[in-house]
Design a protein around this motif. Structure first.
Motif, PDB file in Angstrom:
ATOM      1  N   VAL A 159      -2.064  88.371 -18.253  1.00 27.16           N
ATOM      2  CA  VAL A 159      -2.990  88.952 -17.274  1.00 27.16           C
ATOM      3  C   VAL A 159      -2.339  88.928 -15.896  1.00 27.16           C
ATOM      4  O   VAL A 159      -1.740  87.914 -15.501  1.00 27.16           O
ATOM      5  CB  VAL A 159      -4.329  88.190 -17.227  1.00 27.16           C
ATOM      6  N   ALA A 160      -2.430  90.031 -15.190  1.00 31.15           N
ATOM      7  CA  ALA A 160      -1.931  90.103 -13.819  1.00 31.15           C
ATOM      8  C   ALA A 160      -2.938  90.869 -12.972  1.00 31.15           C
ATOM      9  O   ALA A 160      -3.717  91.678 -13.496  1.00 31.15           O
ATOM     10  CB  ALA A 160      -0.571  90.791 -13.777  1.00 31.15           C
ATOM     11  N   TYR A 161      -2.926  90.614 -11.678  1.00 25.30           N
ATOM     12  CA  TYR A 161      -3.868  91.259 -10.767  1.00 25.30           C
ATOM     13  C   TYR A 161      -3.091  91.989  -9.675  1.00 25.30           C
ATOM     14  O   TYR A 161      -2.071  91.504  -9.195  1.00 25.30           O
ATOM     15  CB  TYR A 161      -4.808  90.229 -10.132  1.00 25.30           C
ATOM     16  N   ILE A 162      -3.604  93.150  -9.289  1.00 27.02           N
ATOM     17  CA  ILE A 162      -2.971  93.945  -8.238  1.00 27.02           C
ATOM     18  C   ILE A 162      -4.018  94.216  -7.162  1.00 27.02           C
ATOM     19  O   ILE A 162      -4.959  94.998  -7.372  1.00 27.02           O
ATOM     20  CB  ILE A 162      -2.427  95.281  -8.778  1.00 27.02           C
ATOM     21  N   GLN A 163      -3.869  93.552  -6.023  1.00 27.06           N
ATOM     22  CA  GLN A 163      -4.792  93.781  -4.916  1.00 27.06           C
ATOM     23  C   GLN A 163      -4.546  95.167  -4.321  1.00 27.06           C
ATOM     24  O   GLN A 163      -3.417  95.509  -3.960  1.00 27.06           O
ATOM     25  CB  GLN A 163      -4.622  92.722  -3.829  1.00 27.06           C
ATOM     26  N   LEU A 164      -5.576  95.962  -4.234  1.00 22.91           N
ATOM     27  CA  LEU A 164      -5.421  97.303  -3.692  1.00 22.91           C
ATOM     28  C   LEU A 164      -5.464  97.285  -2.168  1.00 22.91           C
ATOM     29  O   LEU A 164      -6.166  96.457  -1.565  1.00 22.91           O
ATOM     30  CB  LEU A 164      -6.524  98.216  -4.222  1.00 22.91           C
ATOM     31  N   PRO A 165      -4.740  98.186  -1.533  1.00 24.98           N
ATOM     32  CA  PRO A 165      -4.771  98.239  -0.064  1.00 24.98           C
ATOM     33  C   PRO A 165      -6.126  98.721   0.435  1.00 24.98           C
ATOM     34  O   PRO A 165      -6.900  99.336  -0.311  1.00 24.98           O
ATOM     35  CB  PRO A 165      -3.665  99.241   0.271  1.00 24.98           C
ATOM     36  N   ASP A 166      -6.397  98.438   1.695  1.00 23.73           N
ATOM     37  CA  ASP A 166      -7.637  98.932   2.313  1.00 23.73           C
ATOM     38  C   ASP A 166      -7.643 100.450   2.313  1.00 23.73           C
ATOM     39  O   ASP A 166      -6.596 101.100   2.373  1.00 23.73           O
ATOM     40  CB  ASP A 166      -7.755  98.428   3.756  1.00 23.73           C
ATOM     41  N   GLY A 167      -8.832 101.011   2.268  1.00 20.87           N
ATOM     42  CA  GLY A 167      -8.985 102.453   2.351  1.00 20.87           C
ATOM     43  C   GLY A 167      -9.668 102.855   3.645  1.00 20.87           C
ATOM     44  O   GLY A 167      -9.964 102.011   4.500  1.00 20.87           O
ATOM     45  N   GLU A 168      -9.898 104.135   3.801  1.00 18.12           N
ATOM     46  CA  GLU A 168     -10.588 104.659   4.978  1.00 18.12           C
ATOM     47  C   GLU A 168     -11.717 105.579   4.551  1.00 18.12           C
ATOM     48  O   GLU A 168     -11.637 106.239   3.514  1.00 18.12           O
ATOM     49  CB  GLU A 168      -9.620 105.457   5.864  1.00 18.12           C
ATOM     50  N   MET A 169     -12.746 105.605   5.364  1.00 18.56           N
ATOM     51  CA  MET A 169     -13.815 106.575   5.168  1.00 18.56           C
ATOM     52  C   MET A 169     -14.445 106.902   6.512  1.00 18.56           C
ATOM     53  O   MET A 169     -14.316 106.141   7.474  1.00 18.56           O
ATOM     54  CB  MET A 169     -14.877 106.059   4.194  1.00 18.56           C
TER      55      MET A 169
END
Length: 420
Positions: free
Chosen positions: A66-76
């Motif tokens: 198992v591995a985790y990938i933190q996603l970058p911040d987005g914009e809206m």
């Protein structure tokens, strides 16, 4: 014993594993009921963390990494017409035998469209076979189908020849904007892709898919008193209205291209010339080259509006899912899955759709895939979402047989076609 299984070198073990899927039917349904009670709306990071822990626990018996990938911040763009940062959750990678010669990528998503304050928060039965609840079809039910297909597959000696990877993202319902790059990266490591969006209630699967883009256009004008200084003001609502009309007129500019101006806001009071207004709109397009045509047309509209004295116009967003075209390799994969279905007494048919999912992203990265292998259900993205509970074991058997067929070389021609 099915005719496809009869051709396997370990046919008895495969037949037994398929039979055991039916014995887990009640377990599958109980699990989707429990998961449906966990709110995991795309922006509910606490709920997504809870869902993540439940999923990882459920997959533990498979003995995978198992591995985790933190996603970058987005914009809206917020309700004030300002661009703001939005936090994203993280992807879960669960994988086994990554160095095997045959590799399959199974994708799905942990998020739903239902926010924490949405009234739809718990499952209930509409009748003996129909479960209504958030995520029961889209796609907590799909993840459970995936899990039980892998359990059945791992019970066979054939599993030793296949490397599999499960990739679950937390932002599919908002367009996979942050996870898109991860999907593309992992797609390039696999031979085939299987995705677990729900099938239609009658079992029909999605074939070709349109591409999609989400945008917000923001117009800044100048506020003024509507009586005393009307001509001093610059009415942002009027300017936006003209832009919206021009955007809508692009519908049909390419075959089957549609533009949907969907949410509009602006102004504060009837006696004030509004200085700000915005509109969110969506485009659906059939061919990859349509994106270039559309983006050029939209930019011309924005540039023209920006040239008017006293106004400033901003465009935010873009094409986030390219169209899913059916390559020869994809058509071959679809046919193989149809044969697996027939072997189990399941009539598998495909229809083109205007909807989008991770299958678009995988196809754009060159991976042949079928993307509606989850439960049979319907009315997704509404409080009437439902799953047909008899489809849990049915669809898990279908995916298990696909994996067994892959392990036994029955999909090798798909892999060869992909290479060309």
């Amino acid at each position: 014993m099915s005719s496809i299984v009869n051709a396997f070198s370990n046919k008895d073990a495969c037949a037994a594993a398929l039979e055991q899927v039916s014995e887990r039917q009640l377990e599958m349904v109980a699990l989707v009921e429990a998961w449906s009670k966990i709110n995991s709306g795309s922006r509910n990071l606490v709920g997504l963390d809870t869902m993540e822990a439940e999923i990882v626990k459920a997959f533990e018996p498979l003995g995978a990494e198992v591995a985790y990938i933190q996603l970058p911040d987005g914009e809206m763009v917020n309700a004030k017409g300002q661009v703001e940062t939005m936090k994203n959750g993280r992807c879960i990678r669960i994988f086994k035998r990554p160095t095997a010669n045959r590799k399959v990528l199974l994708t799905g998503h942990t998020d739903t469209v239902f926010a924490v304050d949405h009234p739809f928060q718990a499952p209930k039965y509409l009748d003996d076979i129909t479960l209504n609840g958030p995520g029961v079809a889209d796609m907590k039910g799909g993840i459970i189908v995936m899990l039980n297909a892998l359990k059945a597959f791992e019970e066979t000696p054939d599993a030793a020849s296949v490397g599999w990877e499960v990739l679950l993202s937390p932002d599919e319902e908002t367009g996979s904007l942050a996870s898109g790059a991860i999907l593309a990266e992992r797609a390039k490591t696999a031979d085939i892709g299987l995705t677990y969006e729900p099938a239609l209630a009658d079992g029909t699967l999605a074939g070709a898919r349109k591409g999609s883009g989400n945008y917000t256009v923001v117009v800044q004008g100048k506020a003024a008193h509507a009586g005393r200084e009307f001509h001093v003001g610059r009415n942002a609502v009027v300017a936006l209205s003209q832009i919206v009309g021009e955007l809508a007129s692009l519908t049909g500019g390419r075959p089957e291209l549609t533009v949907n101006p969907a949410v509009v806001q602006g102004g504060v009071a009837a006696n004030v010339v509004p200085d700000m207004a915005w509109c969110r709109f969506n485009v659906r397009l059939k061919e990859p080259e349509d994106a270039i045509w559309f983006e050029n047309k939209v930019q011309n509209i924005i540039d023209k509006a920006n040239a008017v004295e006293g106004y400033s116009v901003m465009l935010h967003g873009g094409i986030n899912r390219p169209p899913k075209a059916l390559t020869p390799a994809n058509l071959l994969l679809m046919e193989k899955i149809k044969l697996c279905g027939a072997d189990l007494g399941i009539d598998v048919n495909y229809v083109p759709t205007g909807g989008c999912c991770e299958g678009n992203n995988l196809a754009a990265a060159g991976l042949p895939n079928v993307d509606t292998l989850g439960v049979r259900g319907g009315k997704i993205h509404s409080a009437e979402e439902f799953a047909l509970i008899d489809s849990f074991s049915e669809r898990a058997k279908l995916s298990a047989l696909i994996l067994m067929a892959f392990a036994n070389g029955l999909l090798d021609d798909v892999v060869k076609a992909k290479a060309h």
